[in-house]
Design a protein around this motif. Sequence first.
Motif, PDB file in Angstrom:
ATOM      1  N   TYR B 234       0.837  -1.209   0.000  1.00 49.29           N
ATOM      2  CA  TYR B 234       0.000   0.000   0.000  1.00 49.29           C
ATOM      3  C   TYR B 234       0.873   1.261   0.000  1.00 49.29           C
ATOM      4  O   TYR B 234       0.624   2.205  -0.756  1.00 49.29           O
ATOM      5  CB  TYR B 234      -0.938  -0.014   1.210  1.00 49.29           C
ATOM      6  CG  TYR B 234      -1.882   1.166   1.211  1.00 49.29           C
ATOM      7  CD1 TYR B 234      -2.909   1.259   0.277  1.00 49.29           C
ATOM      8  CD2 TYR B 234      -1.759   2.188   2.157  1.00 49.29           C
ATOM      9  CE1 TYR B 234      -3.775   2.338   0.265  1.00 49.29           C
ATOM     10  CE2 TYR B 234      -2.625   3.277   2.158  1.00 49.29           C
ATOM     11  CZ  TYR B 234      -3.633   3.343   1.212  1.00 49.29           C
ATOM     12  OH  TYR B 234      -4.491   4.416   1.208  1.00 49.29           O
ATOM     13  N   LYS B 235       1.882   1.240   0.828  1.00 47.21           N
ATOM     14  CA  LYS B 235       2.786   2.403   0.904  1.00 47.21           C
ATOM     15  C   LYS B 235       3.452   2.660  -0.449  1.00 47.21           C
ATOM     16  O   LYS B 235       3.616   3.793  -0.886  1.00 47.21           O
ATOM     17  CB  LYS B 235       3.884   2.170   1.961  1.00 47.21           C
ATOM     18  CG  LYS B 235       3.412   2.362   3.374  1.00 47.21           C
ATOM     19  CD  LYS B 235       3.404   3.834   3.784  1.00 47.21           C
ATOM     20  CE  LYS B 235       2.789   4.000   5.165  1.00 47.21           C
ATOM     21  NZ  LYS B 235       1.411   4.496   5.146  1.00 47.21           N
ATOM     22  N   GLY B 250     -13.803  -9.166  13.260  1.00 52.21           N
ATOM     23  CA  GLY B 250     -13.937  -7.788  12.811  1.00 52.21           C
ATOM     24  C   GLY B 250     -12.712  -6.959  13.174  1.00 52.21           C
ATOM     25  O   GLY B 250     -12.263  -6.119  12.404  1.00 52.21           O
ATOM     26  N   GLU B 251     -12.147  -7.237  14.338  1.00 51.13           N
ATOM     27  CA  GLU B 251     -10.946  -6.512  14.774  1.00 51.13           C
ATOM     28  C   GLU B 251      -9.767  -6.810  13.851  1.00 51.13           C
ATOM     29  O   GLU B 251      -8.991  -5.916  13.515  1.00 51.13           O
ATOM     30  CB  GLU B 251     -10.586  -6.868  16.227  1.00 51.13           C
ATOM     31  CG  GLU B 251     -11.565  -6.337  17.273  1.00 51.13           C
ATOM     32  CD  GLU B 251     -12.825  -7.185  17.412  1.00 51.13           C
ATOM     33  OE1 GLU B 251     -12.945  -8.224  16.728  1.00 51.13           O
ATOM     34  OE2 GLU B 251     -13.703  -6.798  18.198  1.00 51.13           O
ATOM     35  N   ASP B 252      -9.654  -8.081  13.445  1.00 49.76           N
ATOM     36  CA  ASP B 252      -8.596  -8.447  12.492  1.00 49.76           C
ATOM     37  C   ASP B 252      -8.785  -7.667  11.188  1.00 49.76           C
ATOM     38  O   ASP B 252      -7.814  -7.179  10.591  1.00 49.76           O
ATOM     39  CB  ASP B 252      -8.648  -9.946  12.152  1.00 49.76           C
ATOM     40  CG  ASP B 252      -8.330 -10.847  13.343  1.00 49.76           C
ATOM     41  OD1 ASP B 252      -7.706 -10.367  14.296  1.00 49.76           O
ATOM     42  OD2 ASP B 252      -8.705 -12.037  13.284  1.00 49.76           O
ATOM     43  N   ALA B 253     -10.024  -7.573  10.747  1.00 48.01           N
ATOM     44  CA  ALA B 253     -10.327  -6.871   9.497  1.00 48.01           C
ATOM     45  C   ALA B 253      -9.927  -5.402   9.601  1.00 48.01           C
ATOM     46  O   ALA B 253      -9.299  -4.842   8.698  1.00 48.01           O
ATOM     47  CB  ALA B 253     -11.812  -6.994   9.174  1.00 48.01           C
ATOM     48  N   ILE B 254     -10.262  -4.784  10.729  1.00 54.56           N
ATOM     49  CA  ILE B 254      -9.902  -3.376  10.960  1.00 54.56           C
ATOM     50  C   ILE B 254      -8.381  -3.212  10.901  1.00 54.56           C
ATOM     51  O   ILE B 254      -7.858  -2.267  10.304  1.00 54.56           O
ATOM     52  CB  ILE B 254     -10.418  -2.907  12.349  1.00 54.56           C
ATOM     53  CG1 ILE B 254     -11.944  -3.031  12.452  1.00 54.56           C
ATOM     54  CG2 ILE B 254      -9.909  -1.503  12.695  1.00 54.56           C
ATOM     55  CD1 ILE B 254     -12.749  -1.994  11.748  1.00 54.56           C
ATOM     56  N   VAL B 259      -3.671  -0.762   7.637  1.00 50.44           N
ATOM     57  CA  VAL B 259      -2.405  -0.724   6.896  1.00 50.44           C
ATOM     58  C   VAL B 259      -2.632  -0.633   5.386  1.00 50.44           C
ATOM     59  O   VAL B 259      -1.682  -0.716   4.613  1.00 50.44           O
ATOM     60  CB  VAL B 259      -1.478  -1.920   7.226  1.00 50.44           C
ATOM     61  CG1 VAL B 259      -0.968  -1.809   8.647  1.00 50.44           C
ATOM     62  CG2 VAL B 259      -2.164  -3.256   6.973  1.00 50.44           C
ATOM     63  N   GLY B 260      -3.895  -0.469   4.975  1.00 54.42           N
ATOM     64  CA  GLY B 260      -4.124  -0.193   3.561  1.00 54.42           C
ATOM     65  C   GLY B 260      -5.114  -1.074   2.825  1.00 54.42           C
ATOM     66  O   GLY B 260      -5.421  -0.810   1.664  1.00 54.42           O
ATOM     67  N   GLY B 302      -5.535   2.667   5.628  1.00 51.21           N
ATOM     68  CA  GLY B 302      -4.158   3.169   5.518  1.00 51.21           C
ATOM     69  C   GLY B 302      -3.780   4.241   6.511  1.00 51.21           C
ATOM     70  O   GLY B 302      -2.891   5.052   6.243  1.00 51.21           O
ATOM     71  N   VAL B 303      -4.418   4.263   7.685  1.00 50.13           N
ATOM     72  CA  VAL B 303      -4.112   5.320   8.657  1.00 50.13           C
ATOM     73  C   VAL B 303      -2.768   5.128   9.368  1.00 50.13           C
ATOM     74  O   VAL B 303      -2.259   6.047  10.002  1.00 50.13           O
ATOM     75  CB  VAL B 303      -5.223   5.473   9.734  1.00 50.13           C
ATOM     76  CG1 VAL B 303      -6.514   5.968   9.102  1.00 50.13           C
ATOM     77  CG2 VAL B 303      -5.445   4.164  10.489  1.00 50.13           C
ATOM     78  N   ILE B 304      -2.240   3.939   9.273  1.00 51.07           N
ATOM     79  CA  ILE B 304      -0.949   3.704   9.942  1.00 51.07           C
ATOM     80  C   ILE B 304       0.178   4.341   9.106  1.00 51.07           C
ATOM     81  O   ILE B 304       0.343   4.000   7.945  1.00 51.07           O
ATOM     82  CB  ILE B 304      -0.683   2.193  10.117  1.00 51.07           C
ATOM     83  CG1 ILE B 304      -1.823   1.519  10.885  1.00 51.07           C
ATOM     84  CG2 ILE B 304       0.664   1.934  10.812  1.00 51.07           C
ATOM     85  CD1 ILE B 304      -2.063   1.993  12.299  1.00 51.07           C
TER      86      ILE B 304
END
Lengths: 270, 305
Positions: B234-235, B250-254, B259-260, B302-304
């Motif tokens: 993604y980067k 769901g947490e895994d999906a988030i 990361v993108g 991609g917020v990380i």
Amino acid sequence: MDVKNFDTRPVALEIKKIVVENESTNTYIFEYPLNGKPGQFVMLWIPGFDEKPFSIAYDDGKKFWLTICKVGPATEELFRFKVGDKVGIRGPFGTNYEVKKGEHIAVISGGYGAAPMYFVTREALAKGVKVEFLTGARNEDLLLYRERVKGLGGVNLHLSTDDGSVGHKGYITHVLEKLLKEKKIDKVFACGPELMMKAVGEIAEKADVECQMSVEKYMKCGFGVCGQCAVDDTGELVCKKGPVMPWKYVKKLGEFGKYHRDAQGKKHYF
Amino acid sequence: MTNLELEFCGVHFENPTVLASGVLGVTASSLKNVVRNGAGGVTTKSIWLTEHIGHNNPTMFGTSSYFMNAVGLSDGGLTKAQEETFPEYNEDKKAPIIANIVASKIDDFGELAEKITISDPDLIEINISCPNVEDKYGKPFACDRGDAASVTRAVRGKTRKPIIVKLSPNVNNIVEIAQACANEGADGFCLINTVGPGMAIDIDLRRPILTNKVGGISGPAIKPIAVKHIYDVYKATGLPIIGTGGVMTGEDAIELMMVGARLIGMGTMVYYRGVEGFGKVVKEMEAWCKKNGVKNIEDIIGVIP
């Protein structure tokens, strides 16, 4: 999420005994607390060859039986195995037959379908259920489990053969039709060729009797992942939703009695 | 309420979950059942030009931490997809369908792409990374920058449908390969395919459990590998990604979306949670978003940094 109890690696088990049922059918006996229920199945791995699903023919919590007919390359290979040889077992998988105390049931089978019906019968009798055991085959030699069922108290045995060598001459479904008119039966359980089970479902429905059956479709994993045994048109899996399914569900399946699929998912019409 | 809807390569998804290729994808009715259970989209099993026989059983098994398979890409071939799977799925289509295609020759990818386009899939996913056919066909195309680019070019030349390339984690530099595909017109990526291959022995029988001896590893254990590769691709490319690998909740999906990943592919999840798991994962994503004040699921992609 809890992922603790997810191990589907095979367990290696020694064949403790082989009972020859007829020239193309053997019963393999294993000493292992499988704890399977009537109607459930296991995946039997013939090491180095293939792995296939088989119904449990008997399970008392200490040992279990699989009655296997030689029908293809995998079972032909298994028939070369001897007492003391090891195979891999996974399971038990799938749904099972259920009875209630005081019921009067009819179990009907064709050919090697008699084996799981024997297990159902043993469990039913232990719960104080009366059992009509109906089984049919092409000829007397191919009638399985007849002697074992005779040895059980509280069971009425009904036989049929296509050639009339023993019992009613013709289909076992005719015997069921007559029986449902004569006796008050609470439930009908069926295991056998798909077209036979379709006839059973229709006969039971006509007589207004609840019916369940062991549906057989091509399986790969046996535990709900590969999608090989998904049935049309619901798309649900025989290994999870079944193999024991109520007729009221089975009769709505567009493919039932019409076609089955192979390992590549292609249709083959009956 | 959180808005879970989003667009992926111009295709609208009701929620980000997608059935990954290889699981529950044998028939149209099975794919429809996955949608009924909550998936935002589905991917077919890998489609070959002609019928393809897979490996004998055992083809898969699971443990509490990982799953292994070597099904060998069994398939009824393009004819089955064209005559049965797509017409039946499309007659009352409730969610986008991704056609996953596979071939052992680069030119076959082009022919497949051209022909499957007529069946009107929403996206075409190119499987260049299945490790289970390696023994027969040499190294997967996904392991070589030049091969991956050639396959992408072959497909790009034959279809105007969005194409996504399914990448293998089993490479030295996934970014190089992703960039090579992007340069040839890939619209997005799906990653990661299974890890390995790995091998497991039944010590009592003294033989590998899988008939193919080796198989791809999936399940909870591979999630950190997926997260790392998605982050890198993604980067480097900024292209839309179907994040796949070890997502059970769901947490895994988030986590993968942070990361993108734009969509979330799930296959092995079905082993642990059943087909009903799709609906559960969607609910868990919603609950997390609500708790954390996320109004639009897109906002976390991609917020990380």
